[in-house]
Design an enzyme around this catalytic site. Structure first.
Site, short mmCIF file in Angstrom:
data_model
loop_
_atom_site.label_atom_id
_atom_site.label_comp_id
_atom_site.label_asym_id
_atom_site.label_seq_id
_atom_site.Cartn_x
_atom_site.Cartn_y
_atom_site.Cartn_z
N ASP A 3 53.28 34.17 42.03
CA ASP A 3 53.59 33.44 43.28
C ASP A 3 53.85 31.96 43.05
OD1 ASP A 3 51.05 32.65 42.70
OD2 ASP A 3 50.11 33.52 44.47
N ASP A 4 53.88 31.54 41.78
CA ASP A 4 54.29 30.16 41.49
C ASP A 4 55.61 30.16 40.71
OD1 ASP A 4 53.12 31.18 39.23
OD2 ASP A 4 51.64 29.58 38.98
N HIS B 299 54.48 27.72 33.77
CA HIS B 299 53.98 26.34 33.66
C HIS B 299 53.16 26.14 32.39
CE1 HIS B 299 50.17 27.90 35.16
NE2 HIS B 299 50.85 28.47 36.15
N ASP C 266 49.94 41.67 31.72
CA ASP C 266 51.22 41.43 31.04
C ASP C 266 51.18 41.90 29.58
OD1 ASP C 266 49.47 39.36 30.48
OD2 ASP C 266 50.90 37.75 30.83
N ARG D 238 50.95 28.99 48.48
CA ARG D 238 52.01 29.33 47.52
C ARG D 238 53.09 30.24 48.12
NH1 ARG D 238 49.46 30.65 41.61
NH2 ARG D 238 48.04 28.89 41.41
N1 UDP Z 1 46.08 35.75 41.20
C1 UDP Z 1 45.52 36.88 41.75
N2 UDP Z 1 44.19 36.89 42.03
C2 UDP Z 1 43.42 35.80 41.81
C3 UDP Z 1 44.00 34.65 41.25
C4 UDP Z 1 45.33 34.65 40.95
O1 UDP Z 1 46.22 37.86 41.99
O2 UDP Z 1 42.23 35.86 42.09
C5 UDP Z 1 47.50 35.76 40.91
C6 UDP Z 1 48.21 34.54 41.47
O3 UDP Z 1 48.56 34.73 42.79
C7 UDP Z 1 49.38 34.42 40.53
C8 UDP Z 1 48.84 34.97 39.22
O4 UDP Z 1 47.70 35.72 39.54
O5 UDP Z 1 50.48 35.21 40.95
C9 UDP Z 1 48.50 33.88 38.23
O6 UDP Z 1 47.59 33.01 38.83
P1 UDP Z 1 47.59 31.44 38.54
O7 UDP Z 1 48.99 30.91 38.66
O8 UDP Z 1 46.58 30.81 39.44
O9 UDP Z 1 47.07 31.36 37.06
P2 UDP Z 1 47.80 31.22 35.65
O10 UDP Z 1 47.44 32.48 34.91
O11 UDP Z 1 49.27 31.10 35.88
O12 UDP Z 1 47.23 29.99 35.06
MN MN Z 2 50.49 30.29 37.40
#
Ligand code: UDP
Ligand code: MN
Length: 370
Positions: free
Chosen positions: A189-190, A302, A278, A116
């Site tokens: 990071d996405d 997303h 958050d 990423r």
């Molecule tokens: N992240 C992290 N540690 C982890 C998994 C994810 O810091 O073990 C961070 C990841 O790099 C991203 C954020 O948490 O910036 C959200 O992760 P992800 O996009 O996988 O999950 P979402 O919550 O968006 O579904």
């Molecule tokens: Mn995400």
């Protein structure tokens, strides 16, 4: 008689002298008061309109939640007055906001450095190297040397737990305060950050005002047991900006968050209310400081259907994201020099539309002439 008149004129002379002296003494005092410098400017009042404030009474409070399963509404609600919604306020700062005034924190983890982070460093981070700080949980000297990015090892756990994520946010906050910059923006990071749009948006506000900008992932405020100001027997309702779409906080507001956010206090606040990072930010700002989130649709995670974003508005957004794979792919629908296979996230395509002179961007072919 003569002697008497000499006495009178002497008296008059001495009296006029004394009067003039008095006048001279009084001159500075009679001057208008000097204008106070730096009078606080009027706070930008959000002109809120109907946001779906689904403040109905309802289910009991859930306390342990993950990012994608936030608790619904509940009882014993303390209502936060006024919601901010929509676009920027009328406020115009006198000094022009520059990119260097913004502190952009990217949250990542060691396992996503390759998959990423490299894409971000190759794209938008390359245009904001000085002000982007990458918060991770493991050393990567090679990446740092190769890209010159500001990579900060928080030494937080690499687990995807509330504690680990709050630990990173806590370090992000402290580094921002230390940085003296005017705005704190957090992204995942996405996320792709469209820097010109971010600058335009933040320029509409003043960093000394209380500004919290972002996109809620819910259409109603979240509810949590109030365990900071009371014993948890009452609950509190508040909006929060979803971290997956990114959010920004003015320095003025960030400083006020300090008792609950600085030097590890963020972790204990999050522990008390048992919410993710958050939500905890939203709790501190809306519930404790009573400052309303300014809802904006310019930030994207997303969790929403990104295909629905009109193509001609993509470059005006502030953040973008991507998710899903193959047939469940959730990306913005931009078309450009890269196919879906070459650029599955569409971030490279967006980047080349914004910065066509980038050396790895496909060069525009000369128009075909008949
Ligand atoms: N992240 C992290 N540690 C982890 C998994 C994810 O810091 O073990 C961070 C990841 O790099 C991203 C954020 O948490 O910036 C959200 O992760 P992800 O996009 O996988 O999950 P979402 O919550 O968006 O579904
Ligand atoms: Mn995400």
């Amino acid at each position: 008689m003569h002697i008497a008149s000499v006495g009178v004129s002497k008296f008059c002379f001495l009296f006029s002298l004394a009067f003039c002296g008095l006048l001279l003494l009084l001159i500075p005092a009679l001057q208008p008061l000097p204008r106070q410098v730096d009078l606080p400017k009027p706070r930008p009042q959000a002109r809120p309109a109907q946001v779906g404030t689904s403040e109905g009474l309802g289910k009991p409070i859930k306390t342990e939640i993950s990012r994608n399963s936030y608790p619904k509404t509940g009882k014993g609600v303390r209502r936060i007055p006024e919601r901010g919604i929509g676009g920027p306020q009328e406020y115009r700062s006198h000094d022009k906001l520059e990119l260097k005034d913004i502190f952009i924190a990217v949250k990542t983890t060691r396992k996503y450095h390759k998959s990423r982070l490299e894409l971000l460093i190759q794209t938008w981070v390359s245009q904001a190297k000085e002000q982007t700080f990458i918060f991770t949980d493991g050393d990567d000297k090679e990446l740092q040397m190769r890209t010159g990015a500001n990579i900060i090892n928080t030494n937080c756990s690499a687990a995807h737990t509330r504690q680990a994520l709050c630990c990173k946010m806590s370090v992000e906050y402290d580094k921002f305060i230390e940085s003296q910059r005017k705005w704190f923006c957090h992204v995942d990071d996405d996320n792709y950050v469209i820097l010109p749009s971010l600058l335009r948006l933040l320029s509409s506000y003043h960093h000394s005002q209380d500004v919290y900008l972002g996109r809620p992932s819910l259409d109603h405020p979240i509810e949590a047991a109030e365990r900071v100001k009371s014993d948890g027997s009452v609950s509190v309702k508040f909006w929060f900006a979803t971290g997956g779409a990114g959010f920004c906080i003015s320095r003025g507001l960030a400083l006020k968050m300090s008792p609950w956010a600085s030097l590890g206090n963020f972790i204990s606040t999050a522990e008390k209310i048992r919410l993710p990072d958050d939500c905890t930010i939203g709790y501190i700002i809306e519930a404790l400081l009573e400052v309303a989130l300014t809802h904006t649709h310019l930030f994207h995670s997303h969790l929403e259907n990104l295909q629905k974003l009109p193509i001609d508005t993509v470059l005006e957004q502030v953040t973008l994201s991507y998710g899903g794979f193959e047939n469940r792919r959730n990306v913005v629908g931009v078309v450009g020099g890269f196919s879906l296979a070459e650029d599955p996230t569409r971030f490279k395509t967006v980047h080349c539309l914004l910065y066509p002179d980038t050396e790895w961007c496909p060069k525009l072919k000369p128009r075909h002439r008949n």
